[in-house]
Enzyme design. Sequence first.
Site, PDB file in Angstrom:
ATOM      1  N   SER A  40      10.795  89.687 -22.811  1.00 24.20           N
ATOM      2  CA  SER A  40      11.511  90.944 -22.987  1.00 24.20           C
ATOM      3  C   SER A  40      11.210  91.894 -21.809  1.00 24.20           C
ATOM      4  O   SER A  40      11.355  91.496 -20.653  1.00 24.20           O
ATOM      5  CB  SER A  40      11.107  91.561 -24.335  1.00 24.20           C
ATOM      6  OG  SER A  40      11.935  92.621 -24.677  1.00 24.20           O
ATOM      7  N   ARG A  98      11.470 102.691 -34.905  1.00 24.39           N
ATOM      8  CA  ARG A  98      10.982 101.338 -35.064  1.00 24.39           C
ATOM      9  C   ARG A  98      11.865 100.527 -36.022  1.00 24.39           C
ATOM     10  O   ARG A  98      12.120  99.348 -35.802  1.00 24.39           O
ATOM     11  CB  ARG A  98       9.540 101.370 -35.577  1.00 24.39           C
ATOM     12  CG  ARG A  98       8.916  99.996 -35.694  1.00 24.39           C
ATOM     13  CD  ARG A  98       8.919  99.276 -34.367  1.00 24.39           C
ATOM     14  NE  ARG A  98       8.232  97.996 -34.448  1.00 24.39           N
ATOM     15  CZ  ARG A  98       8.089  97.177 -33.435  1.00 24.39           C
ATOM     16  NH1 ARG A  98       8.580  97.499 -32.257  1.00 24.39           N
ATOM     17  NH2 ARG A  98       7.461  96.036 -33.572  1.00 24.39           N
ATOM     18  N   ASP A 131      19.340  85.460 -29.998  1.00 24.86           N
ATOM     19  CA  ASP A 131      18.884  86.747 -29.455  1.00 24.86           C
ATOM     20  C   ASP A 131      20.099  87.520 -28.947  1.00 24.86           C
ATOM     21  O   ASP A 131      20.670  87.196 -27.914  1.00 24.86           O
ATOM     22  CB  ASP A 131      17.896  86.478 -28.308  1.00 24.86           C
ATOM     23  CG  ASP A 131      17.300  87.760 -27.732  1.00 24.86           C
ATOM     24  OD1 ASP A 131      17.737  88.864 -28.119  1.00 24.86           O
ATOM     25  OD2 ASP A 131      16.379  87.648 -26.900  1.00 24.86           O
ATOM     26  N   HIS A 141      15.661  88.129 -31.121  1.00 23.25           N
ATOM     27  CA  HIS A 141      14.831  88.467 -29.963  1.00 23.25           C
ATOM     28  C   HIS A 141      13.356  88.148 -30.209  1.00 23.25           C
ATOM     29  O   HIS A 141      12.640  87.771 -29.286  1.00 23.25           O
ATOM     30  CB  HIS A 141      15.015  89.952 -29.645  1.00 23.25           C
ATOM     31  CG  HIS A 141      14.356  90.393 -28.382  1.00 23.25           C
ATOM     32  ND1 HIS A 141      14.560  89.745 -27.181  1.00 23.25           N
ATOM     33  CD2 HIS A 141      13.497  91.400 -28.111  1.00 23.25           C
ATOM     34  CE1 HIS A 141      13.847  90.357 -26.238  1.00 23.25           C
ATOM     35  NE2 HIS A 141      13.199  91.354 -26.780  1.00 23.25           N
ATOM     36  N   ASP A 142      12.924  88.297 -31.438  1.00 23.29           N
ATOM     37  CA  ASP A 142      11.525  88.023 -31.774  1.00 23.29           C
ATOM     38  C   ASP A 142      11.126  86.565 -31.592  1.00 23.29           C
ATOM     39  O   ASP A 142       9.935  86.233 -31.670  1.00 23.29           O
ATOM     40  CB  ASP A 142      11.233  88.433 -33.224  1.00 23.29           C
ATOM     41  CG  ASP A 142      10.809  89.904 -33.318  1.00 23.29           C
ATOM     42  OD1 ASP A 142      10.582  90.522 -32.270  1.00 23.29           O
ATOM     43  OD2 ASP A 142      10.707  90.412 -34.448  1.00 23.29           O
TER      44      ASP A 142
END
Lengths: 204, 375
Positions: B154, B224, B319, B352-353
């Site tokens: 990232s 968040r 992602d 994305h994680d």
Amino acid sequence: MTDTTAPSTIALRPDFAAIAQWIKPGAKILDLGCGDGSLLRHLRDTRNVFGYGVEIDDDNLLSCFRNGINVIQNDLETGLSSFESASFDYVILSQTLQAMRHTEGIIQEMLRVGKEGIVSFPNFGYWRNRMQVISGHMPVSKTLPYHWYDTPNIHLCTLGDFEALCQQCDARILERRVMNGDHPVNFLPNLMGMLAFYRFERRE
Amino acid sequence: MQDSKSVGVVTPQYVTIDKPLQLKSGLMLDSYHLVYETYGQLNAARSNAVLICHALSGNHHVAGVYADKEKSYGWWDNMVGPGKPIDTNRFFVMGMNNLGGCHGSTGPASIDTKTGKHYGASFPIVTVEDWVETQVQLAEHLGIEQFAAVVGGSLGGMQAMQWTLDYPEKVRHALVVAAAAKLTAQNIAFNDVARQAIMTDQEFYGGNYYAYDTLPRRGLRLARMLGHITYLSDDSMAAKFGRSLRNGDLSFGFDVEFEIESYLRYQGDKFADLFDANSYLLMTKALDYFDPANTYGGDLSAAFQVAKADYLILSFTSDWRFSPERSREIVKALLDNKINVSYAEITSSHGHDSFLMETQYYHQLVRAYMDNVST
């Protein structure tokens, strides 16, 4: 920086040797459908080439990583848009053409990206294949190891068929090599040859 | 679950850099602290160092565990350790908290020695390029002239790329995971909503909330929660939560009903307790500003002309925040420059994680690549 890979052991494969003979040392190469990267690695180790493989299969990609070659995961059916025109000395398509949907498209892309294209494929016109068809069955052989129902090979052709396609795609054939196992075939190649190799360029 | 291959107990180290840092913004930092951790042994030739760059909310604690804190494993402990894909038996691996962060390196929550007060809003905007400069200082401090590899996911992947552009001689390999050569408008938009959530919190006080002995918790929590949604995929959320209800029935109210609501609020609360809101603002800005092609009229291939490293570029199919298309743009620029590069598009449902997950194929690829990186 790839000093930990084991020495190349694929010098034995006659189809790779046939292709390698055409490659000038130090050339820039794109190997389409590069499999586990053995050919590219062989060319790197023996001909000092710089190159990239293109491969879609995850397991093959991992083998390429282990072989320490450059490989780009990409679907050949979508073309070669990541690669600039005339940016390679040779674009190789080794025993992959017969499994592609966009046969004409990939030949056109090879002509665009490479100064020369090299294609190898199993010759459907080989006499043993013909005999099996005459006896009423689709051929199963060393170069065509699949059954009709599980084969990835959807566009099989003979030497004559491929040469006609080249004509149609404005590809000029520079050299042809026909093999039966590790023997070159000169007599009745479309009948006696198991594997065909062509080197071609764009006709100006 | 951690296996016996962890690097074990680790201790953060600190260094004060007194050499003034000229920031990209034009401002100057006279001196600053950096916190870092190292794992494995630097070899005699000092040629086996691997730098791990962290993502938005990451830090220097990449691997191992703190003696005084149970389960305090580093954020990439599944990737870095003895016998792991980034093998600390071969490599001297280091992680550093980025300048502007809130885990020990100088940042907005630090005391400015000139004023005796928290930097707060006066802390300058820092960029990925600035972070590379600080890491160069740390490398010098440790006597490392060249990294065997710089690795990041990232935002950290952006930093790994920047290293190879600013210091081509100092990096042999760059592993750029789930990154992009620049953020899209949609991506910047998400970051701005996150920033607005923080900055419109009444407890923000223009970034000087420390002086008021309070925190913009609600804003940071919302930021968040939004971020977390974008790091997951629709499929992974559907699989994990679906439309499950906490109490089985609809309650016809606005309290937590769906499991996903509960999960997100928990994640938001947890994060708001641990992270500094000003650092979050800075990190998102660094993301937005990253665009190495900008000084080349948008020509990324031109930007990579100076590059000398070998690259591994990895992306994940699900992602959508840093999509495979963005990674392919990087690959194209490298191909145009006849640079050694390999690219894999890893099938994953975790969004994305995915880059933090311990999935077998992903780890096999990194291991295979790193095995061919000489020490």
